[in-house]
Design an enzyme around this catalytic site. Structure first.
Site, short mmCIF file in Angstrom:
data_model
loop_
_atom_site.label_atom_id
_atom_site.label_comp_id
_atom_site.label_asym_id
_atom_site.label_seq_id
_atom_site.Cartn_x
_atom_site.Cartn_y
_atom_site.Cartn_z
N HIS A 1 -79.61 71.13 -17.58
CA HIS A 1 -80.36 70.11 -17.98
C HIS A 1 -79.94 69.81 -19.47
O HIS A 1 -79.61 68.76 -19.82
CB HIS A 1 -81.68 70.19 -17.79
CG HIS A 1 -82.55 69.22 -18.67
ND1 HIS A 1 -82.93 67.99 -17.97
CD2 HIS A 1 -83.05 69.16 -19.77
CE1 HIS A 1 -83.65 67.13 -19.17
NE2 HIS A 1 -83.67 67.82 -20.09
N GLU A 2 -80.12 70.77 -20.36
CA GLU A 2 -79.95 70.91 -21.69
C GLU A 2 -78.35 70.39 -21.96
O GLU A 2 -77.84 69.54 -23.09
CB GLU A 2 -80.08 71.92 -22.49
CG GLU A 2 -81.58 72.57 -22.48
CD GLU A 2 -82.28 71.35 -23.28
OE1 GLU A 2 -82.25 70.75 -24.12
OE2 GLU A 2 -83.48 71.14 -22.60
N HIS B 1 -77.45 66.76 -21.72
CA HIS B 1 -77.87 65.95 -23.09
C HIS B 1 -76.29 65.86 -23.82
O HIS B 1 -76.09 64.81 -24.34
CB HIS B 1 -78.86 66.73 -23.75
CG HIS B 1 -80.21 66.25 -23.26
ND1 HIS B 1 -80.81 65.12 -22.91
CD2 HIS B 1 -81.18 67.15 -22.96
CE1 HIS B 1 -81.92 65.27 -22.33
NE2 HIS B 1 -82.07 66.58 -22.41
N GLU C 1 -83.77 61.92 -20.34
CA GLU C 1 -84.35 62.90 -19.66
C GLU C 1 -83.90 62.95 -18.03
O GLU C 1 -83.51 63.93 -17.49
CB GLU C 1 -85.97 63.25 -19.96
CG GLU C 1 -86.23 63.74 -21.19
CD GLU C 1 -85.63 65.15 -21.67
OE1 GLU C 1 -85.63 66.06 -20.79
OE2 GLU C 1 -85.39 65.14 -22.81
#
Length: 473
Positions: free
Chosen positions: A328-329, A332, A408
């Site tokens: 997920h990070e 970004h 997100e």
């Protein structure tokens, strides 16, 4: 055309006649009551949902739900009182012209040392403001840390560590502020009509410099960053980075457990020099790759690859879940969620400095805040950026929250695309339960306050994306 000219003349007259202090306080007060309305909506949501509904029961057991509900209620009640106090404090400071009195006091302070320079007086004013703010807000911080966080099992600090840490933060913050503010004031006074370009350029370069040096020189003053040794966890993270060409150069674990049991993970760095930092509280006992503290702050040795450790209720994420969180990070990073807002902010800051240049010529504005004789550059910055720009700041805050929520969801979709959907769901559920985050949110409160979407929305979106992915495979 005549009608437009008349309207412009009327607007000009209004700007001359308006009391800038009263106008600013009116907006700040309206903002306080709006925030109060929102938080009361969330408080009602928490109070009315005494038991977990069917969707929440899939996330946490009844005991954890009750704990998260009590924790949320206590934080909300405390936050309402704290916000009310801060509002009254702001009104008192402004209506009594306290800033002007403190500015005069700072002038007398440097005169007693043999100085009369505005730059020195500005730094003395900031120092005195920092000390006063620390003292006045200390009871609120102590109660939050040693009563609320302590009661719910999150605080890991002793009183001695708290004060040592707070004073160190205050000293470093004051040093950084001095290094930034002194040249900025000088550039504003020296730059003439084009000062806003120089001021913007300086703040941009200074911000970039802080980004470059913070993790290597400033952050280690407060926390210990330990390189992750060779281990299954390190191998899995390195493999993930390689699979998407993320230029990972260093991987650290930070001892966040010495302050709090709350967990986190992030990446930082520019260009081809990226680093990943994991909080030790994020890792469960099966994947923590270092000697140190577990998520409960207990001393223990990291088990071998074939071993497991039982420490009561399991906290933190497994190796696969940690990798999913990093998926997920890194989403970004892949979608440019760091540099896109940064570029947008630079245009905004440039525009604000330009507008500051127009407003600072209005001597009545500072006079309304008690500065009749002197017109200090530092005070002009504080008044315009904090008070006059407060409506703009509020709008930009709402826009920022909306954009971040979209980011997100996009980062979650990226992790699902990497095949991490199931483990991302389980890791998010563990983070919610470990942090006692209340899983239900009032829609309006969430829209204006949550930069990260509520857990139920995220889980639903992840499942939907997984279903789409399975159909295309």
């Amino acid at each position: 055309m005549m009608g437009i000219c008349c309207m412009l003349d009327m607007l000009k007259d209004m700007l001359v006649d308006i009391n800038y202090m009263h106008w600013s306080l009116g907006f700040v007060t309206a903002e306080f009551f709006w925030d109060l309305y929102l938080i009361l909506r969330q408080r009602r949501t928490v109070k009315e949902n005494r038991t977990a509904n069917e969707d929440v029961q899939k996330l946490m057991d009844e005991e954890t739900y009750k704990k998260s509900r009590l924790y949320s209620l206590e934080k909300i009640n405390f936050g309402i009182l704290q916000d009310a106090y801060h509002e009254l404090e702001l009104l008192a400071i402004t209506l009594t012209f306290f800033l002007a009195k403190l500015w005069n006091f700072s002038g007398k302070s440097i005169e007693s040392l043999g100085y009369t320079d505005e730059l020195i007086q500005s730094n003395m004013f900031l120092l005195q403001t920092t000390i006063l703010s620390f003292v006045v807000h200390l009871p609120w911080s102590l109660y939050s840390t040693f009563v609320i966080e302590e009661r719910h099992g999150f605080n890991k600090m002793t009183m001695g560590f708290y004060f040592k840490d707070s004073l160190k933060k205050m000293a470093v913050s004051q040093l950084i502020t001095t290094i930034m503010v002194t040249p900025l004031i000088w550039l504003i006074k020296w730059g003439g009509d084009y000062f806003f370009i120089y001021a913007w350029g300086f703040t941009f370069l200074f911000t970039m410099a802080i980004f470059f040096v913070y993790m290597d020189f400033i952050a280690p003053l407060f926390d210990k960053y330990t390189p992750v040794p060779d281990s299954p966890l390190r191998t899995a993270i390195v493999d993930l980075a390689k699979s998407i060409n993320f230029p990972l150069t260093k991987l650290f674990v930070v001892d966040g457990s010495k302050r709090s049991a709350h967990s986190n993970a992030f990446f930082y760095g520019f260009f081809k020099n990226k680093r990943i930092v994991l909080f030790d509280t994020l890792l469960d006992d099966t994947c923590n790759p270092m000697l140190g503290l577990d998520a409960d702050g207990n001393k223990r040795e990291f088990p071998g690859e074939e071993e497991t450790v039982t420490t009561g209720k399991k906290k933190g994420c497994s190796q696969e879940e940690v990798v999913a969180v990093l998926g997920h990070e890194l989403g970004h990073w892949y979608h440019g969620h760091v540099w896109k807002p940064m570029i947008l902010n630079q245009f905004l800051i440039l525009g604000m400095f330009y507008t500051f240049g127009l407003l600072v010529k209005n001597k009545k504005m500072l006079a309304d805040f008690g500065f009749v004789e002197e017109q200090p550059t530092l005070i002009s910055l504080l008044v315009i950026f904090q008070f006059i720009f407060s409506p703009l700041n509020r709008v930009m805050s709402a826009v920022s929250i909306y954009i971040t929520r979209c980011f997100e969801f996009q980062a979650d979709r990226f992790a699902v695309g990497l095949g991490k959907g199931e483990k991302l769901q389980s890791s998010l559920i563990k983070l919610v339960t470990d942090n006692l985050s209340f899983p239900m949110a009032d829609k309006m409160f969430s829209t204006f306050n949550y930069s990260h979407p509520p857990i139920l929305e995220r889980i639903a979106a992840i499942k939907e994306e997984m279903a789409k992915k399975s159909k295309t495979e």
